[in-house]
Design an enzyme around this catalytic site. Structure first.
Site, PDB file in Angstrom:
ATOM      1  N   GLY A  41       0.815  -1.250  -0.073  1.00 34.20           N
ATOM      2  CA  GLY A  41      -0.040   0.220   0.158  1.00 34.20           C
ATOM      3  C   GLY A  41       0.797   1.245   0.129  1.00 34.20           C
ATOM      4  N   GLY A  45       2.516   2.978   6.565  1.00 29.50           N
ATOM      5  CA  GLY A  45       1.625   2.074   7.302  1.00 29.50           C
ATOM      6  C   GLY A  45       0.531   2.621   7.663  1.00 29.50           C
ATOM      7  N   HIS A 445      12.091  26.359  37.579  1.00 26.04           N
ATOM      8  CA  HIS A 445      11.096  26.970  38.121  1.00 26.04           C
ATOM      9  C   HIS A 445      10.657  28.191  37.483  1.00 26.04           C
ATOM     10  CE1 HIS A 445       8.414  28.260  41.352  1.00 26.04           C
ATOM     11  NE2 HIS A 445       9.093  29.599  41.179  1.00 26.04           N
TER      12      HIS A 445
HETATM   13  C1  LIG Z   1      -6.371   5.404  15.024  1.00 24.15           C
HETATM   14  C2  LIG Z   1      -5.141   4.963  15.195  1.00 24.15           C
HETATM   15  C3  LIG Z   1      -4.041   5.870  16.305  1.00 24.15           C
HETATM   16  C4  LIG Z   1      -2.733   5.481  16.723  1.00 24.15           C
HETATM   17  N1  LIG Z   1      -2.278   6.266  17.503  1.00 24.15           N
HETATM   18  C5  LIG Z   1      -1.016   5.637  17.993  1.00 24.15           C
HETATM   19  C6  LIG Z   1      -0.315   6.617  18.793  1.00 24.15           C
HETATM   20  O1  LIG Z   1      -0.630   7.797  18.914  1.00 24.15           O
HETATM   21  N2  LIG Z   1       0.970   6.100  19.279  1.00 24.15           N
HETATM   22  C7  LIG Z   1       1.421   4.926  18.952  1.00 24.15           C
HETATM   23  O2  LIG Z   1       2.386   4.680  19.332  1.00 24.15           O
HETATM   24  N3  LIG Z   1       0.667   4.125  18.141  1.00 24.15           N
HETATM   25  C8  LIG Z   1      -0.471   4.575  17.744  1.00 24.15           C
HETATM   26  N4  LIG Z   1      -1.489   3.886  16.914  1.00 24.15           N
HETATM   27  C9  LIG Z   1      -0.985   2.468  16.401  1.00 24.15           C
HETATM   28  C10 LIG Z   1       0.285   2.293  15.105  1.00 24.15           C
HETATM   29  O3  LIG Z   1      -0.383   2.860  14.321  1.00 24.15           O
HETATM   30  C11 LIG Z   1       0.757   0.930  15.059  1.00 24.15           C
HETATM   31  O4  LIG Z   1       1.116   0.309  16.225  1.00 24.15           O
HETATM   32  C12 LIG Z   1       1.867   0.992  13.914  1.00 24.15           C
HETATM   33  O5  LIG Z   1       1.417   1.452  12.702  1.00 24.15           O
HETATM   34  C13 LIG Z   1       2.203  -0.419  13.911  1.00 24.15           C
HETATM   35  O6  LIG Z   1       3.292  -0.429  13.021  1.00 24.15           O
HETATM   36  P1  LIG Z   1       3.616  -1.762  12.011  1.00 24.15           P
HETATM   37  O7  LIG Z   1       4.990  -1.109  11.420  1.00 24.15           O
HETATM   38  O8  LIG Z   1       3.869  -2.804  12.881  1.00 24.15           O
HETATM   39  O9  LIG Z   1       2.613  -1.847  11.080  1.00 24.15           O
HETATM   40  P2  LIG Z   1       1.795  -0.912  10.026  1.00 24.15           P
HETATM   41  O10 LIG Z   1       1.871   0.552  10.399  1.00 24.15           O
HETATM   42  O11 LIG Z   1       0.426  -1.578  10.098  1.00 24.15           O
HETATM   43  O12 LIG Z   1       2.392  -1.249   8.709  1.00 24.15           O
HETATM   44  C14 LIG Z   1       2.170  -2.571   8.014  1.00 24.15           C
HETATM   45  C15 LIG Z   1       2.499  -2.149   6.459  1.00 24.15           C
HETATM   46  O13 LIG Z   1       2.887  -3.328   5.843  1.00 24.15           O
HETATM   47  C16 LIG Z   1       2.153  -3.704   4.684  1.00 24.15           C
HETATM   48  N5  LIG Z   1       1.790  -4.827   4.382  1.00 24.15           N
HETATM   49  C17 LIG Z   1       0.948  -5.677   5.147  1.00 24.15           C
HETATM   50  N6  LIG Z   1       0.978  -6.956   4.202  1.00 24.15           N
HETATM   51  C18 LIG Z   1       1.716  -6.965   3.290  1.00 24.15           C
HETATM   52  C19 LIG Z   1       2.481  -7.860   2.143  1.00 24.15           C
HETATM   53  N7  LIG Z   1       1.908  -9.166   2.336  1.00 24.15           N
HETATM   54  N8  LIG Z   1       3.218  -7.595   1.286  1.00 24.15           N
HETATM   55  C20 LIG Z   1       3.571  -6.126   1.371  1.00 24.15           C
HETATM   56  N9  LIG Z   1       3.082  -5.009   2.466  1.00 24.15           N
HETATM   57  C21 LIG Z   1       2.367  -5.424   3.369  1.00 24.15           C
HETATM   58  C22 LIG Z   1       0.807  -2.677   5.040  1.00 24.15           C
HETATM   59  O14 LIG Z   1       0.402  -2.267   3.746  1.00 24.15           O
HETATM   60  C23 LIG Z   1       1.256  -1.494   5.840  1.00 24.15           C
HETATM   61  O15 LIG Z   1       1.746  -0.604   5.116  1.00 24.15           O
HETATM   62  C24 LIG Z   1      -2.610   3.945  16.422  1.00 24.15           C
HETATM   63  C25 LIG Z   1      -3.507   3.220  15.569  1.00 24.15           C
HETATM   64  C26 LIG Z   1      -4.438   3.721  15.238  1.00 24.15           C
HETATM   65  C27 LIG Z   1      -5.585   2.743  14.280  1.00 24.15           C
END
Ligand SMILES: Cc1cc2nc3c(=O)[nH]c(=O)nc-3n(C[C@H](O)[C@H](O)[C@H](O)COP(=O)(O)OP(=O)(O)OC[C@H]3O[C@@H](n4cnc5c(N)ncnc54)[C@H](O)[C@@H]3O)c2cc1C
Ligand SMILES: NC(=O)c1ccc[n+]([C@@H]2O[C@H](COP(=O)([O-])OP(=O)(O)OC[C@H]3O[C@@H](n4cnc5c(N)ncnc54)[C@H](O)[C@@H]3O)[C@@H](O)[C@H]2O)c1
Length: 489
Positions: A41, A45, A445
């Site tokens: 995408g 993320g 302070h």
């Molecule tokens: C509304 C909301 C608010 C949030 N606010 C906070 C906050 O304030 N602070 C905080 O610490 N966390 C927050 N979070 C949580 C945070 O968004 C997630 O913990 C974080 O995005 C996780 O990161 P990640 O890299 O594990 O996965 P993601 O951000 O989910 O990224 C995964 C990526 O992998 C890609 N992908 C998946 N499968 C495949 C595949 N087979 N091949 C290629 N690409 C693939 C996806 O397209 C995506 O872009 C929030 C979440 C939400 C929903």
């Protein structure tokens, strides 16, 4: 699709360009690896495109509007302050686009090669990538899975303009007249506070069997602020049905006083998060998962297949970008032969409510359930000089220490600046601080940090801006003072 054709050669492959993935990719590139990042995408993320960033645009707008409305305390006459929601949405879109462009530019500058497509494992050294009609195979030495989670595919309620889950709530095109929220976690609380400030009527349906997710003193203060903000909170709720009606949404639920129907214009609920490990083929190549399908990793983020690592949401709770970022760097360093370690004992938790809430370490309830003998001290922000200047007096700082050793076990803050102030606590707890380590340093302070100092001083009965409390027989009265309690049970 033909498997077994000529494979492209890659060194280290990262699946997913969210916070876990892009931090892993850049750290590995910094350490000299040839990195290929596969994203199906948008780069950034969930965090950048749907989560942290867009939801923070809303909470920050709410905070600023509230600030402007309450700035008369400092003699500022603003007239009628209002929100132009369409301009805010424009700002949200621009912020997302510019941060995404920044992530892409950083990958490029670090020579991280990026391809678009959906990746899945063919073996522990081969990955297939599908993008439309195109299909390629890549051979790799190491791989880091950072594919995140999705709200459950078999959603209970259909997502629409009026029924929203966590990926949609930041993309409303209007301010709801009446927003009903079902949940108990950080995001539902943040959205309740934010949309209330933006003008919505808010009804909060707290899930049956769940309380506000904080130390009990913080939850009590938050409940008081909810009341002051005129946010109705209904406890012990179970949703029976949600249906769209002409005026919005009808929510049939069972609460503490029986079955009812609540009519609102919009309904927000938190959907269960699930990993899409079947689509990734990780089971097929023998990577171990827990019973809910999350990938199991060790403290270096290594899976049960030794050259494959996993980071971020796909490794299970807590679902936080802050955890994903740290794991991403650790996995990359481990894959590069270094010896890093992930330890999330003192991962700070922040809720961008109004005022914000931040905590690190154990709550009082957790410490007591571990049968620890504890001291607790609470310092109200109303007694802090800087809070008097700004007029933001809601909130408190609570510190928990171990009786006898004086080691600090937990710090919990509700109040203006909590999300920045907590970092002093994180550093302290990581270094095994005792009460004296918070009491010894000099503090600026006037400042909010002085409330942290006085909460720490309160553990020894020495907070200057709290009145002494009456002595109680049978306990260690030396450390008793207003805001101090001896938590020995
Ligand atoms: C509304 C909301 C608010 C949030 N606010 C906070 C906050 O304030 N602070 C905080 O610490 N966390 C927050 N979070 C949580 C945070 O968004 C997630 O913990 C974080 O995005 C996780 O990161 P990640 O890299 O594990 O996965 P993601 O951000 O989910 O990224 C995964 C990526 O992998 C890609 N992908 C998946 N499968 C495949 C595949 N087979 N091949 C290629 N690409 C693939 C996806 O397209 C995506 O872009 C929030 C979440 C939400 C929903
Ligand atoms: N400010 C943030 O960090 C933030 C904001 C919005 C959403 N999110 C993410 O959105 C998703 C859903 O959020 P959610 O709110 O439903 O669940 P959550 O994952 O935030 O909360 C799950 C549980 O963690 C504990 N918890 C959460 N915040 C806490 C805090 N500040 N202090 C102490 N304990 C806390 C509670 O037991 C809670 O029920 C998750 O991915 C979450 O990480 C995070």
């Amino acid at each position: 699709m033909v498997v077994g054709e000529m494979a492209n050669q890659a060194d280290l492959i990262v699946i997913g360009g969210g916070p876990g993935g892009y931090h892993a990719a850049i750290r590995a590139a910094q350490l000299g690896r040839q990195v290929l990042l596969i994203e199906k995408g948008e780069m950034g993320g969930v965090c950048l495109n749907k989560g942290c960033i867009p939801s923070r645009v809303i909470t920050e707008a709410a905070k600023s509007l509230d600030l402007v409305k309450k700035s008369d305390v400092l003699g500022i006459a603003t007239g009628h302050a209002d929100i132009q929601f369409d301009r805010l949405l424009e700002h949200r879109n621009k912020t997302i686009a510019s941060l995404r462009a920044g992530v892409e530019a950083l990958c490029k500058a670090n020579k991280v090669q990026r391809i678009r497509g959906s990746a899945f494992f063919l073996s522990d050294t081969r990955i297939g990538v599908e993008e439309g009609d195109k299909y390629d195979v890549h051979e790799f030495n190491d791989a880091i899975i950072a594919a995140g989670v999705n709200p459950a595919a078999n959603s209970k309620y259909p997502v629409s303009r009026r029924i929203l889950n966590q990926l949609e709530i930041s993309f409303l095109d209007e301010i709801p007249a009446h927003l009903a929220i079902y949940g108990s976690g950080t995001l539902p609380l943040e959205m309740a506070m934010a949309f209330r400030a933006l003008g919505s009527e808010v009804t909060f349906l707290l899930k049956k069997g769940e309380n506000l997710p904080f130390d009990s003193s913080i939850s009590k203060e938050l409940a008081r602020i909810f009341k002051k903000e005129k946010i109705q909170m209904l406890k012990e709720c179970v949703i029976k049905d949600v249906a769209e009606i002409e005026s919005g949404v009808a929510i049939q639920f069972e609460g503490a006083s029986g079955e009812k129907v609540l009519e609102a214009t919009h309904f927000f609920y938190q959907e269960k998060q699930s990993p899409d490990t079947a689509g990734l083929g990780t089971l097929r190549i023998g990577i171990q998962h827990d019973s809910e399908g999350f990938i199991q990793v060790d403290s270096q983020c290594r899976t049960s297949v030794k050259n494959i690592y996993a980071v971020g949401d796909i490794t299970g709770e807590p679902f936080l970008a802050s955890k994903a970022i740290k794991q991403g760097k650790i996995a990359a360093e481990a894959a590069c032969g270094l010896n890093p370690e992930a330890d999330f004992h003192f991962l700070p938790k922040v809720s961008f409510t109004r005022p914000p809430i931040a905590s690190v370490g154990m709550t009082e309830e957790e410490a007591l359930s571990k049968k620890l003998e504890i001291k607790t001290s609470q310092f109200p922000l109303a007694a802090n000089g800087f809070s008097a200047i700004t007029g933001k007096k809601d909130g408190l700082i609570k510190i928990i220490s171990e009786h006898g050793t004086d080691v600090i076990l937990g710090i919990h803050i509700i109040g203006e600046g909590a999300h920045e102030l907590i970092f002093g606590g994180v550093t302290g707890l990581e270094m095994g601080a005792r009460e004296e380590d918070f009491v010894f340093p000099s503090y600026p302070h006037p400042g909010l940090a002085e409330a942290l100092l006085e909460a720490a001083e309160g553990l020894g009965g020495k907070a200057v801006h709290l009145k002494p409390q009456k002595k109680t027989s049978g306990v260690d009265t030396e450390s008793l003072q207003a805001g101090v309690s001896l938590g020995i049970k």
